[in-house]
Design an enzyme around this catalytic site. Structure first.
Site, PDB file in Angstrom:
ATOM      1  N   GLY A  14       0.837  -1.195   0.000  1.00 24.81           N
ATOM      2  CA  GLY A  14       0.000   0.000   0.000  1.00 24.81           C
ATOM      3  C   GLY A  14       0.868   1.240   0.000  1.00 24.81           C
ATOM      4  O   GLY A  14       2.102   1.157   0.038  1.00 24.81           O
ATOM      5  N   ASP A  15       0.247   2.410  -0.080  1.00 23.96           N
ATOM      6  CA  ASP A  15       0.977   3.700  -0.094  1.00 23.96           C
ATOM      7  C   ASP A  15       1.927   3.804  -1.282  1.00 23.96           C
ATOM      8  O   ASP A  15       2.948   4.492  -1.214  1.00 23.96           O
ATOM      9  CB  ASP A  15       1.777   3.897   1.213  1.00 23.96           C
ATOM     10  CG  ASP A  15       0.908   3.874   2.451  1.00 23.96           C
ATOM     11  OD1 ASP A  15      -0.112   4.586   2.455  1.00 23.96           O
ATOM     12  OD2 ASP A  15       1.232   3.138   3.395  1.00 23.96           O
ATOM     13  N   GLY A  42      -5.388   5.873   2.824  1.00 26.46           N
ATOM     14  CA  GLY A  42      -5.587   7.172   2.173  1.00 26.46           C
ATOM     15  C   GLY A  42      -4.872   7.253   0.847  1.00 26.46           C
ATOM     16  O   GLY A  42      -3.790   6.691   0.671  1.00 26.46           O
ATOM     17  N   HIS A  43      -5.506   7.931  -0.115  1.00 25.37           N
ATOM     18  CA  HIS A  43      -4.869   8.241  -1.388  1.00 25.37           C
ATOM     19  C   HIS A  43      -4.550   9.736  -1.401  1.00 25.37           C
ATOM     20  O   HIS A  43      -5.450  10.568  -1.312  1.00 25.37           O
ATOM     21  CB  HIS A  43      -5.786   7.883  -2.559  1.00 25.37           C
ATOM     22  CG  HIS A  43      -5.893   6.407  -2.786  1.00 25.37           C
ATOM     23  ND1 HIS A  43      -6.714   5.852  -3.733  1.00 25.37           N
ATOM     24  CD2 HIS A  43      -5.254   5.363  -2.199  1.00 25.37           C
ATOM     25  CE1 HIS A  43      -6.583   4.525  -3.709  1.00 25.37           C
ATOM     26  NE2 HIS A  43      -5.712   4.224  -2.778  1.00 25.37           N
ATOM     27  N   GLY A 307      -1.025   8.919  10.097  1.00 25.52           N
ATOM     28  CA  GLY A 307       0.084   9.814  10.430  1.00 25.52           C
ATOM     29  C   GLY A 307       1.274   9.087  11.010  1.00 25.52           C
ATOM     30  O   GLY A 307       2.288   9.696  11.347  1.00 25.52           O
ATOM     31  N   PRO A 309       4.720   7.055  11.269  1.00 23.48           N
ATOM     32  CA  PRO A 309       5.901   6.945  10.403  1.00 23.48           C
ATOM     33  C   PRO A 309       5.881   5.591   9.692  1.00 23.48           C
ATOM     34  O   PRO A 309       5.659   4.555  10.326  1.00 23.48           O
ATOM     35  CB  PRO A 309       7.092   7.018  11.372  1.00 23.48           C
ATOM     36  CG  PRO A 309       6.541   7.552  12.648  1.00 23.48           C
ATOM     37  CD  PRO A 309       5.093   7.182  12.694  1.00 23.48           C
ATOM     38  N   ARG A 310       6.081   5.610   8.389  1.00 17.61           N
ATOM     39  CA  ARG A 310       6.135   4.347   7.653  1.00 17.61           C
ATOM     40  C   ARG A 310       7.467   3.640   7.896  1.00 17.61           C
ATOM     41  O   ARG A 310       8.498   4.289   8.071  1.00 17.61           O
ATOM     42  CB  ARG A 310       5.938   4.597   6.159  1.00 17.61           C
ATOM     43  CG  ARG A 310       4.528   5.063   5.816  1.00 17.61           C
ATOM     44  CD  ARG A 310       4.354   5.318   4.329  1.00 17.61           C
ATOM     45  NE  ARG A 310       3.015   5.857   4.067  1.00 17.61           N
ATOM     46  CZ  ARG A 310       2.742   6.822   3.212  1.00 17.61           C
ATOM     47  NH1 ARG A 310       3.724   7.375   2.519  1.00 17.61           N
ATOM     48  NH2 ARG A 310       1.517   7.249   3.038  1.00 17.61           N
ATOM     49  N   ASP A 338      12.474  10.051  -7.965  1.00 14.94           N
ATOM     50  CA  ASP A 338      13.274  11.234  -7.619  1.00 14.94           C
ATOM     51  C   ASP A 338      13.825  11.190  -6.205  1.00 14.94           C
ATOM     52  O   ASP A 338      14.875  11.769  -5.914  1.00 14.94           O
ATOM     53  CB  ASP A 338      12.434  12.503  -7.780  1.00 14.94           C
ATOM     54  CG  ASP A 338      11.166  12.453  -6.927  1.00 14.94           C
ATOM     55  OD1 ASP A 338      10.360  11.524  -7.106  1.00 14.94           O
ATOM     56  OD2 ASP A 338      10.995  13.341  -6.070  1.00 14.94           O
TER      57      ASP A 338
END
Length: 428
Positions: A14-15, A42-43, A307, A309-310, A338
């Site tokens: 995901g994400d 969330g997108h 919210g 941290p990933r 990038d």
């Protein structure tokens, strides 16, 4: 001629950047459809109106001509949906065209309550839930205790559905969760009826709507939530979500014929990230992880929903090859290339070492726990590529990185994200 349906799905945890790609494709779409999951992820979309995190609404809401559909496979959080609609209008976004399936099921207040209570009860053994009520919702759905949108408009049926569901739940609240107050079916029925009035203008038979649109050759985009590795059947169980995250489920969750889905775009990051618990073979720690997290995305790598941290890691070709395979992808979008521009050498995981044996197959969870990454080092490009819009104009090292990823996963990389905004995209 009918060009079929385009599915945008995640290749990893995901994400990955599905919302941005869906937003780009929506510019030429007639319909954008959510077909599974709820507001537990969330997108993130950045456009001329600002930065938005959509949790319940389809990602076509920024295009006035698009019909946005919430299909029968979605876990519908009504207050969350209404809040998102209000937030868009407050920021000057025209009210979107929205259709909600009358067969979609409702995330109920007690689903959120039980989600939080169970995570608390599990303590250090919890699954890292977003506490959005998703697991209790799907448990009720498949135990045939759920409430459909259509039920909101039939008071006696609605009350009976709630009474059937609350009998066992009140026992759990008293005896498993430390004497929590009992739930009252009549009070809940009144609250849900009020929700029904609020969403009534959007409710319709979306299955008939989409079948007719498909037969007419309209351009339909279906967007998945989370990624292949969170699928309950093919992902890292039990560290999965509760609905199928695969493109194959889009036909079921949207209400379309299976043969309608002709184009499947799997989105993967140029590195790895993960929110929640479970095995994560290429995970980084300490300063190395924090540096990648800080540079990632528009404002760093933090969950759009929580919210949190990933968890960060290098690109995992083993996991991504598997994710692309089970999605049935015929093209890949590689996002956030990038971000890696600060590195002199970029590690890519090309195999796993499991108990001293190298494998390029993605194993089930018990073996993943013991897997160690086998890395190949690629040269970095050490410059900012965010302004590049043509593949040939990328530094040779960046081109080589994309080609190496493409070779490892076995599917063409057609899209390359070089920044967070809508136009920060290279199309090959």
């Amino acid at each position: 001629m009918n060009h079929g349906v385009t599915a945008v799905v995640g290749a990893n945890w995901g994400d990955e950047g599905k919302g941005k790609l869906t937003d780009i494709l929506a510019e030429r779409a007639d319909y954008v459809v959510r077909y599974q999951g709820g507001n537990n992820a969330g997108h993130t979309i950045i456009n001329a109106s600002g930065k938005f995190a959509l949790h319940m609404l389809p990602s076509g809401v920024f295009h006035p001509g698009v019909v946005n559909v919430i299909g029968p496979g979605v876990a519908l959080n009504v207050p969350g949906l209404l809040q998102e609609l209000a937030a868009l209008q407050e920021r000057g976004v025209p009210e979107p065209k929205l259709c909600i399936s009358d067969r979609a099921q409702i995330v109920l207040p007690y689903h959120l309550q039980f989600d939080a209570l169970e995570e608390e009860r599990l303590g250090k053994h919890s699954f890292g839930s977003t506490k959005s009520g998703i697991a209790p919702f799907y448990a009720d759905k498949y135990a045939k205790l759920g409430v459909q949108v259509a039920d909101l408009y039939h008071p006696q049926r609605l009350l009976a559905r709630l009474e059937a569901s609350l009998t066992a739940k009140n026992v759990l609240l008293e005896h498993l969760y430390g004497g929590q107050p009992k739930l009252d079916a009549a009070a809940l029925a009144e609250e849900l009826a009020a929700w029904g009035k609020r969403i009534r203008p959007y409710v319709c038979n979306t299955t008939k709507l989409l079948h007719e649109a498909w037969r007419q050759g309209r351009h339909i985009v279906v967007e998945g939530q989370l990624g292949a590795l969170r699928d309950p059947d093919h992902g890292i169980y039990p560290f999965s979500t509760s609905s199928s995250t695969l493109a194959g489920f889009a036909a079921v969750g949207a209400g379309l014929p299976p043969q309608a889905i002709g184009r499947i775009i799997a989105v993967a990051k140029a590195y790895s990230s993960c929110v929640g618990s479970g095995p994560f073979v290429t995970e980084l720690h300490g300063a190395e992880a924090e540096e990648l997290r800080r540079r990632g995305g528009d404002a760093g790598e933090y969950g759009a929903k929580t919210g949190r941290p990933r968890r960060m890691g290098w690109f995992d070709a083993v996991a991504t090859r598997y994710g692309v395979m089970v999605q049935g992808a015929n093209e890949v979008a590689l996002s956030l290339l990038d971000v890696l521009g600060y590195l002199e050498h970029i590690p890519v995981c090309v195999a796993y070492d499991v108990d001293g044996v190298a494998t390029t197959d993605f194993p089930p969870a018990p073996l993943l726990d013991r897997a160690k990454p086998v890395y190949e080092q690629l040269p970095g490009w050490r410059c900012d590529i965010s302004g590049v819009r043509d593949f040939a104009a990328l530094p040779a090292e960046a081109q080589s990185y994309v080609r190496f990823v493409e070779e490892q996963i076995g599917v063409p990389v057609k899209w390359i994200g070089v920044g967070p905004r809508r136009d920060d995209m290279i199309v090959r």
